[in-house]
Design an enzyme around this catalytic site. Structure first.
Site, PDB file in Angstrom:
ATOM      1  N   LYS A  79      43.167  38.339  31.864  1.00 14.22           N
ATOM      2  CA  LYS A  79      44.063  37.317  32.424  1.00 14.22           C
ATOM      3  C   LYS A  79      43.993  35.991  31.657  1.00 14.22           C
ATOM      4  CE  LYS A  79      44.804  40.468  35.410  1.00 14.22           C
ATOM      5  NZ  LYS A  79      45.912  41.382  35.270  1.00 14.22           N
ATOM      6  N   GLY A 102      44.482  41.103  42.073  1.00 11.56           N
ATOM      7  CA  GLY A 102      44.376  41.387  43.506  1.00 11.56           C
ATOM      8  C   GLY A 102      43.484  40.400  44.239  1.00 11.56           C
ATOM      9  N   GLU A 131      41.746  26.670  36.714  1.00 12.83           N
ATOM     10  CA  GLU A 131      43.075  26.044  36.670  1.00 12.83           C
ATOM     11  C   GLU A 131      43.332  25.247  37.932  1.00 12.83           C
ATOM     12  OE1 GLU A 131      45.475  29.559  35.925  1.00 12.83           O
ATOM     13  OE2 GLU A 131      45.859  29.849  38.065  1.00 12.83           O
ATOM     14  N   LYS A 132      44.372  24.447  37.913  1.00 13.49           N
ATOM     15  CA  LYS A 132      44.781  23.646  39.063  1.00 13.49           C
ATOM     16  C   LYS A 132      45.156  24.575  40.221  1.00 13.49           C
ATOM     17  CE  LYS A 132      46.238  19.813  41.092  1.00 13.49           C
ATOM     18  NZ  LYS A 132      45.140  18.903  41.560  1.00 13.49           N
ATOM     19  N   HIS A 191      55.288  33.771  45.624  1.00 12.22           N
ATOM     20  CA  HIS A 191      55.105  34.790  44.581  1.00 12.22           C
ATOM     21  C   HIS A 191      56.490  35.324  44.239  1.00 12.22           C
ATOM     22  CE1 HIS A 191      53.075  38.685  43.026  1.00 12.22           C
ATOM     23  NE2 HIS A 191      54.341  38.705  42.704  1.00 12.22           N
ATOM     24  N   LYS A 215      51.372  43.532  49.006  1.00 11.15           N
ATOM     25  CA  LYS A 215      52.743  43.197  49.376  1.00 11.15           C
ATOM     26  C   LYS A 215      53.199  44.090  50.521  1.00 11.15           C
ATOM     27  CE  LYS A 215      53.609  41.937  44.601  1.00 11.15           C
ATOM     28  NZ  LYS A 215      53.899  42.526  43.279  1.00 11.15           N
ATOM     29  N   GLU A 239      50.799  36.646  35.980  1.00  5.64           N
ATOM     30  CA  GLU A 239      50.341  37.904  35.391  1.00  5.64           C
ATOM     31  C   GLU A 239      51.524  38.657  34.850  1.00  5.64           C
ATOM     32  OE1 GLU A 239      48.127  40.523  38.014  1.00  5.64           O
ATOM     33  OE2 GLU A 239      46.814  38.872  38.589  1.00  5.64           O
ATOM     34  N   ARG A 279      53.930  48.037  33.931  1.00  9.44           N
ATOM     35  CA  ARG A 279      54.220  49.340  34.552  1.00  9.44           C
ATOM     36  C   ARG A 279      55.465  49.203  35.419  1.00  9.44           C
ATOM     37  NH1 ARG A 279      50.444  46.704  37.893  1.00  9.44           N
ATOM     38  NH2 ARG A 279      51.427  46.227  39.883  1.00  9.44           N
ATOM     39  N   VAL A 318      55.991  49.197  42.593  1.00 12.10           N
ATOM     40  CA  VAL A 318      56.379  49.769  43.889  1.00 12.10           C
ATOM     41  C   VAL A 318      57.753  49.241  44.308  1.00 12.10           C
ATOM     42  CG1 VAL A 318      55.785  49.888  46.346  1.00 12.10           C
ATOM     43  CG2 VAL A 318      53.957  49.958  44.634  1.00 12.10           C
TER      44      VAL A 318
HETATM   45  C1  MV4 Z   1      46.684  31.039  42.542  1.00 13.94           C
HETATM   46  C2  MV4 Z   1      47.028  30.421  43.760  1.00 13.94           C
HETATM   47  C3  MV4 Z   1      47.111  29.041  43.774  1.00 13.94           C
HETATM   48  N1  MV4 Z   1      46.849  28.337  42.648  1.00 13.94           N
HETATM   49  N2  MV4 Z   1      46.452  30.301  41.454  1.00 13.94           N
HETATM   50  C4  MV4 Z   1      46.264  35.498  44.223  1.00 13.94           C
HETATM   51  C5  MV4 Z   1      46.230  36.788  43.480  1.00 13.94           C
HETATM   52  C6  MV4 Z   1      46.176  36.436  42.049  1.00 13.94           C
HETATM   53  N3  MV4 Z   1      46.920  37.338  41.243  1.00 13.94           N
HETATM   54  C7  MV4 Z   1      46.666  35.038  41.966  1.00 13.94           C
HETATM   55  N4  MV4 Z   1      46.615  34.495  43.291  1.00 13.94           N
HETATM   56  C8  MV4 Z   1      46.789  33.170  43.512  1.00 13.94           C
HETATM   57  N5  MV4 Z   1      46.584  32.368  42.426  1.00 13.94           N
HETATM   58  C9  MV4 Z   1      46.526  28.973  41.525  1.00 13.94           C
HETATM   59  N6  MV4 Z   1      46.282  28.246  40.425  1.00 13.94           N
HETATM   60  C10 MV4 Z   1      47.277  31.221  44.869  1.00 13.94           C
HETATM   61  C11 MV4 Z   1      47.140  32.607  44.765  1.00 13.94           C
HETATM   62  C12 MV4 Z   1      47.392  33.361  45.966  1.00 13.94           C
HETATM   63  C13 MV4 Z   1      48.477  34.234  46.055  1.00 13.94           C
HETATM   64  C14 MV4 Z   1      49.340  34.452  44.981  1.00 13.94           C
HETATM   65  C15 MV4 Z   1      50.393  35.327  45.083  1.00 13.94           C
HETATM   66  C16 MV4 Z   1      50.614  36.004  46.277  1.00 13.94           C
HETATM   67  C17 MV4 Z   1      49.778  35.837  47.340  1.00 13.94           C
HETATM   68  C18 MV4 Z   1      48.706  34.956  47.254  1.00 13.94           C
HETATM   69  C19 MV4 Z   1      47.866  34.771  48.342  1.00 13.94           C
HETATM   70  C20 MV4 Z   1      46.816  33.914  48.236  1.00 13.94           C
HETATM   71  C21 MV4 Z   1      46.570  33.219  47.052  1.00 13.94           C
END
Ligand code: MV4
Length: 451
Positions: free
Chosen positions: A116, A164, A200-201, A208, A237, A288, A292, A295
Site C-alpha cells: 500500500k 480490510g 497519513e492525515k 468510500h 461492504k 487502494e 480484480r 463483488v
Molecule cells: C482512512 C480513513 C480515514 N483517513 N484513511 C479503512 C480500510 C482501509 N482500506 C482504509 N480505511 C480508511 N482509511 C485516512 N487517512 C478511514 C478509513 C475507513 C474506511 C474507509 C473506507 C470504507 C470504510 C471505512 C471505515 C472505517 C475507516
C-alpha cells in the site's frame, strides 16, 4: 479468442464467469472442493474437476491442483474471480509459466499494488491525489512522532501490507502514538507477516467511492463511472450503488480522469478498480487499487449497459478498449444488496446450513446473481454471501422503491439472512437522502420494519 477457460473460484462469481463464457462461445471448466460437489458452478460448467477437501488452503488455494486441472482439461486461460488467488502474484506468475493466460493482473502490478505504501507513492508520482502525509515506510516510533507533528493530528497509522482495516490505527495525539504504532505493527506481523507502517492525515467521515476501469494491451484505458460503497460493516461492504448520490458531473469527470491516468500509469490490462476516500468538500484521495473483478461490479454493468466479465476476457485476448464505452452515458440508477447467511439480530454471526425454501424476486429491473437454490447446503468453510440482489431503475428514488419490493418478494428459509437488515436500511432517512458516509452503519439503529 480463448477456446476454454478454467474458473479458479466457487459460488456466485464462478457462475457469473461461466455465464459470460458460454454466451461468448467459450467452454468452461469448474474446479471444486469436496464441500461444493452439489454447487451450481459444478453443474453448469462444461467440465468439472475436484481439487481437494473442503478447507480453502487444500482446494481453492491449492495452486498445483488447479494448474493440474487446467492441464488435464486443456484450457488456455484461468479466471480467478475475486478473493482466493485473484490477487496472488505467485499464482499469476505460475499461470504464465504454464502458458495459461491469467484473467487478472500481471504479477508485477499485483505486487506493487499489494504494497500500500508503494502503491501510494506510484500514484502520487502519476499525479493522482493521495492523502497528505509522509510517503514511504516509517523507520520507527521516533519518525512517526516527527511526521505526525508535521501532518498535524489526528493521523492514521496504516500497515503497508494491510487491507480490510487490519493494522490500521487512528491517533489523536502524541501520547497515543507509541502504543498505536506497536499494536498496528504487531497486528500486521500476525496478519501479513510484515509489520511495515506508513502515516497519513486522518480524513474525517470519508465516503468510500471507487471507479471502475478497463485497460487494453495497447496502452488504452477507460473508466466506467463510480460506485458508492460507504455502507460497510467492519470493512465489509453491504450495499453498493452507481452512480453515487454524492458525485456530480464535475467530480465524476475529475475522479474518472484521475482513474484513467492511474490505469495508464501502471499499464493496466483488464478490469480493475481504484478506491478513493472522498471528504465532505468533495476532495478525493487515492486509497487502494484492486486488481480484480469486484463483488459489486453488477451495479456498473446495469448503468453502463456492459458486461464487465466479457470485456475483461476480450481485453486479455488482445482486443481494443470498446469504442461504445468511450464517453459512455450513465443510464438510470442501480443498487446492490449483498445477501449473506448471517444473523443480523445476533452480531451477524454466520449461519451455514440447508436452505429449505428459496424464492427469488423477479420482474422489471431485478437481477439475481446467486449460486443458491432450494435444498442447497451452505458450507461452513467459505464466506457467507449466498447471493446479490441488484436492481436497476430510472433514478435513485425508483431504484430504492424497487429494492424494497424485491426484498419483500425474497424468501429464504433455513438460514438467517441479511434481508431484514437491508429492508430497514431502505427506509432510513439518511440513506434515502443520500447523505451518508462510512460511519453510516455504526450509527444505524436496526429496527426491523415488519415486527
Ligand atoms: C482512512 C480513513 C480515514 N483517513 N484513511 C479503512 C480500510 C482501509 N482500506 C482504509 N480505511 C480508511 N482509511 C485516512 N487517512 C478511514 C478509513 C475507513 C474506511 C474507509 C473506507 C470504507 C470504510 C471505512 C471505515 C472505517 C475507516
Amino acid at each position: 479468442m480463448f477456446n476454454k477457460i478454467l474458473i479458479a473460484n466457487r459460488g456466485e462469481i464462478a457462475l457469473r464467469v461461466i455465464r459470460a463464457c458460454h454466451e461468448m462461445g467459450i467452454k468452461t471448466v469448474a474446479v471444486y472442493s469436496e464441500a461444493d460437489k452439489y454447487s451450481l458452478h459444478v453443474k453448469f460448467a462444461n467440465e468439472a474437476v475436484c481439487i481437494g477437501p473442503p478447507p480453502s488452503k487444500d482446494s481453492y488455494l491449492n495452486i498445483p491442483r488447479i494448474i493440474a486441472a487446467g492441464e488435464i482439461t486443456g484450457v488456455d486461460a484461468i479466471h480467478p474471480g475475486y478473493g482466493f488467488l485473484s490477487e496472488s502474484a505467485k499464482f499469476a506468475q505460475i499461470c504464465a509459466d504454464n502458458d495459461f493466460e491469467f484473467l487478472g493482473s500481471s504479477p508485477e502490478i499485483i505486487s506493487s499494488m499489494g504494497n500500500k505504501a508503494k502503491a501510494k507513492e506510484t500514484m502520487k508520482l502519476a499525479g493522482i491525489p493521495v492523502v497528505p502525509g509522509g510517503e514511504g515506510i516509517l523507520s520507527g516510533i521516533q519518525e512517526a512522532k516527527i511526521k505526525a507533528k508535521e501532518i498535524v493530528y489526528p493521523v492514521m497509522l496504516k500497515a503497508s501490507a494491510g487491507g480490510g482495516g487490519r493494522g490500521m490505527r487512528l491517533v489523536n495525539s502524541e501520547d497515543e502514538i507509541e502504543n498505536a504504532y506497536k499494536s498496528a505493527s504487531q497486528e500486521a506481523i500476525s496478519a501479513f507477516g510484515n509489520g511495515d507502517i506508513y502515516i497519513e492525515k486522518f480524513i474525517q467521515k470519508p465516503r468510500h467511492i471507487e471507479v471502475q476501469i478497463l485497460g487494453d494491451m495497447h496502452g488504452e484505458a477507460i473508466h466506467l463511472g463510480e460506485r458508492e460503497c460507504s455502507i460497510q460493516r467492519r470493512h465489509q461492504k453491504l450495499i453498493e450503488e452507481s452512480p453515487s448520490p454524492f458525485v456530480d458531473e464535475f467530480l465524476r469527470k475529475k475522479i474518472g480522469d484521475a482513474s484513467v491516468k492511474a490505469a495508464k500509469a501502471v499499464g493496466y490490462v483488464g478490469v480493475g478498480t481504484i478506491e478513493y476516500l472522498v471528504d465532505d468538500k468533495k476532495d478525493f484521495y487515492f486509497m487502494e487499487m484492486n486488481t480484480r473483478i469486484q463483488v459489486e461490479h453488477p451495479v456498473t454493468e446495469m448503468v453502463t449497459g456492459t458486461d464487465l466479465i466479457k470485456e475483461q476476457i476480450r481485453m486479455h485476448s488482445g482486443l481494443n478498449c470498446p469504442e461504445y464505452l468511450q464517453g459512455f452515458k450513465l443510464r438510470g440508477h442501480s443498487i446492490e444488496c449483498r445477501i449473506n447467511a448471517e444473523d443480523p439480530f445476533n452480531n451477524f454471526i454466520p449461519f451455514p446450513g440447508k436452505i429449505t425454501s428459496f424464492n427469488m424476486p423477479g420482474g422489471k429491473g431485478v437481477r439475481i446473481d446467486s449460486h443458491a437454490y432450494a435444498g442447497y447446503k451452505i458450507p461452513t468453510q467459505y464466506d457467507s454471501m449466498i447471493g446479490k440482489l441488484i436492481v436497476h431503475a430510472k433514478n435513485r428514488e425508483s431504484a430504492i422503491i424497487r429494492m424494497k419490493r424485491a426484498l419483500e418478494e425474497t424468501i429464504i428459509e433455513g438460514p438467517k439472512t441479511t434481508i431484514p437488515y437491508h429492508s430497514a436500511i431502505m427506509g432510513d432517512p439518511s440513506f434515502l437522502s443520500g447523505d451518508f458516509d462510512t460511519s453510516f452503519l455504526e450509527n444505524f439503529n436496526f429496527k426491523p420494519s415488519n415486527q
